[in-house]
Scaffold this active site. Structure first.
Site, PDB file in Angstrom:
ATOM      1  N   PRO A   1       8.629  -7.742  29.638  1.00 41.35           N
ATOM      2  CA  PRO A   1       8.868  -6.244  29.618  1.00 41.35           C
ATOM      3  C   PRO A   1       7.381  -5.215  29.708  1.00 41.35           C
ATOM      4  O   PRO A   1       6.385  -5.985  29.165  1.00 41.35           O
ATOM      5  CB  PRO A   1       9.483  -5.869  28.251  1.00 41.35           C
ATOM      6  CG  PRO A   1      10.269  -6.982  28.070  1.00 41.35           C
ATOM      7  CD  PRO A   1       9.205  -8.256  28.405  1.00 41.35           C
TER       8      PRO A   1
ATOM      9  N   GLY B   1       0.459  -7.370  30.901  1.00 43.32           N
ATOM     10  CA  GLY B   1      -0.655  -7.558  31.643  1.00 43.32           C
ATOM     11  C   GLY B   1      -1.703  -8.132  31.409  1.00 43.32           C
ATOM     12  O   GLY B   1      -2.458  -8.806  32.393  1.00 43.32           O
ATOM     13  N   SER B   2      -2.037  -8.280  30.082  1.00 47.06           N
ATOM     14  CA  SER B   2      -3.044  -8.989  29.621  1.00 47.06           C
ATOM     15  C   SER B   2      -2.923 -10.458  29.939  1.00 47.06           C
ATOM     16  O   SER B   2      -3.767 -11.108  30.174  1.00 47.06           O
ATOM     17  CB  SER B   2      -3.279  -8.674  28.047  1.00 47.06           C
ATOM     18  OG  SER B   2      -3.555  -7.591  27.836  1.00 47.06           O
TER      19      SER B   2
ATOM     20  N   ALA C   1       1.982  -7.343  25.591  1.00 48.48           N
ATOM     21  CA  ALA C   1       0.485  -7.624  26.405  1.00 48.48           C
ATOM     22  C   ALA C   1       0.746  -8.521  27.709  1.00 48.48           C
ATOM     23  O   ALA C   1       0.191  -9.465  28.087  1.00 48.48           O
ATOM     24  CB  ALA C   1      -0.378  -8.333  25.351  1.00 48.48           C
TER      25      ALA C   1
ATOM     26  N   LYS D   1       2.946 -11.841  23.772  1.00 47.77           N
ATOM     27  CA  LYS D   1       2.526 -12.142  22.243  1.00 47.77           C
ATOM     28  C   LYS D   1       3.214 -10.996  21.493  1.00 47.77           C
ATOM     29  O   LYS D   1       3.724  -9.938  22.080  1.00 47.77           O
ATOM     30  CB  LYS D   1       1.038 -11.779  22.224  1.00 47.77           C
ATOM     31  CG  LYS D   1       0.375 -10.374  22.663  1.00 47.77           C
ATOM     32  CD  LYS D   1       0.483  -9.434  21.556  1.00 47.77           C
ATOM     33  CE  LYS D   1       0.130  -7.989  22.046  1.00 47.77           C
ATOM     34  NZ  LYS D   1       0.449  -6.922  21.278  1.00 47.77           N
TER      35      LYS D   1
ATOM     36  N   ASP E   1      -6.315  -7.551  24.540  1.00 50.09           N
ATOM     37  CA  ASP E   1      -5.617  -8.601  24.299  1.00 50.09           C
ATOM     38  C   ASP E   1      -5.705  -9.727  25.278  1.00 50.09           C
ATOM     39  O   ASP E   1      -4.931 -10.965  25.183  1.00 50.09           O
ATOM     40  CB  ASP E   1      -3.944  -8.101  24.514  1.00 50.09           C
ATOM     41  CG  ASP E   1      -3.520  -7.189  23.517  1.00 50.09           C
ATOM     42  OD1 ASP E   1      -4.096  -7.344  22.138  1.00 50.09           O
ATOM     43  OD2 ASP E   1      -2.847  -6.408  23.600  1.00 50.09           O
TER      44      ASP E   1
END
Ligand code: ATP
Length: 289
Positions: free
Chosen positions: A93, A101-102, A99, A8, A135
């Site tokens: 990245p 990881g989210s 976000a 995002k 997130d």
């Protein structure tokens, strides 16, 4: 089951105050972009949650946010964990304000809900997501949306389609928790014009949206190359340039693909982590059911 999960960008990020439980009350206008990780979730008979990633810099096992998402899913549903393996192919990245990881956590929740036939509604799944990270609810929802409170109060907005996005991550990482501490320590913060921004997003007023876009973290997170990156993006014709999340990624939003390509080429000569992508109206795409 295999899914593509989207990063995002923040069209707006502001902090309204403190919630009764001590967390920050957020005001975030979010947009999904087709810079994606690929998450594969399989049922096993190990009785454990196993997490592997394609990037050695991303923690494997319990420290991965995907592990926490799976754990939260089994706790919330009461379903017995007979075993799952999670494989993450990283492209988003890291520690970048995008976000990533989210997005992985959202992909895991989405797959587990299907694989274990839990039938959690979208709202219920978002609540589990919120317990994992601010997130994650948006990463389950996608498109263009206003996310408030701890990130779990979500209002979908008119999709912002056909825009090209150049992401440029300077060679540094920003830890989100530390960034919030810096925000708390700041004496004077200028707040964004949230009213006009919401009006612009709701009514599809793109010029106004570009004018009002703002990120409160730009006031407290030092990214030395940010003015330069923004300058290059603007010189190449960006409609809007802003830092995403707590940074350090700076993005440029373009209406013309050619301008975005030229901008990406110019930045690639100076920075390693430059991506070109598009705005999308979804967050999770099933690759293999
Ligand atoms: P946000 O915008 O939600 O704050 P971010 O883009 O700044 O996220 P992430 O890439 O999601 O940051 O991850 C931040 C840190 O979390 C990384 O430095 C890494 O150590 C850890 N981490 C745990 N799981 C993951 C994962 N699946 N992908 C990336 N990082 C992960």
């Amino acid at each position: 089951m295999k899914v593509r999960v989207s990063a995002k960008i923040n069209l707006m990020l502001d902090v309204l105050g403190t919630l009764p439980d001590g967390y920050h009350s957020l005001f975030m206008l979010m947009q999904s972009v087709d810079c994606c990780d690929v998450v594969t979730v399989q049922r096993t008979e190990s009785g454990r949650i196993e997490v592997q990633t394609s990037d050695a810099r991303v923690p494997a096992g319990k420290d991965n946010i995907a592990y926490k998402a799976a754990d939260a899913f089994f706790c919330a549903t009461g379903i017995e964990n007979t075993g799952v393996s999670i494989a993450i192919e990283k492209h988003i990245p890291m520690a970048a304000g995008l976000a990533g990881g989210s997005a992985d956590a959202a992909g895991v929740l989405y797959c587990l809900n299907t694989l274990f036939a839990a039938r959690l509604s979208d709202v219920a799944l978002r609540r589990v997501g919120e317990s994992v990270g601010a997130d994650v609810p948006f990463a389950l929802t996608g498109g263009t949306a206003l996310c408030m409170d701890k990130g779990g109060v979500i209002a979908p907005l008119l999709p912002l389609t056909d825009k090209f996005v150049v992401l440029c991550k300077p060679d540094m990482g920003v830890a989100t928790a530390g960034a919030y501490r810096q925000l708390d320590a700041a004496e004077h913060l200028r707040h964004a014009d949230r009213t006009a921004m919401l009006y612009a997003a709701h009514n599809g007023d793109y010029p106004l949206l570009c004018e009002k876009a703002a990120n409160v973290f730009e006031q407290v997170i030092e990214v030395p190359s940010r003015p330069h990156i923004k300058g290059v993006m603007r010189a190449c014709g960006a409609d809007l340039t802003l830092m995403s999340g707590s940074g350090p990624t700076v993005y440029g939003l373009f209406s013309e693909e050619e301008a975005a390509k030229q901008c990406a080429e110019r930045l690639q000569a100076e920075f390693r982590d430059v991506h070109i992508c598009k705005t999308v109206s979804h967050a999770i795409e099933t690759v293999e059911a």
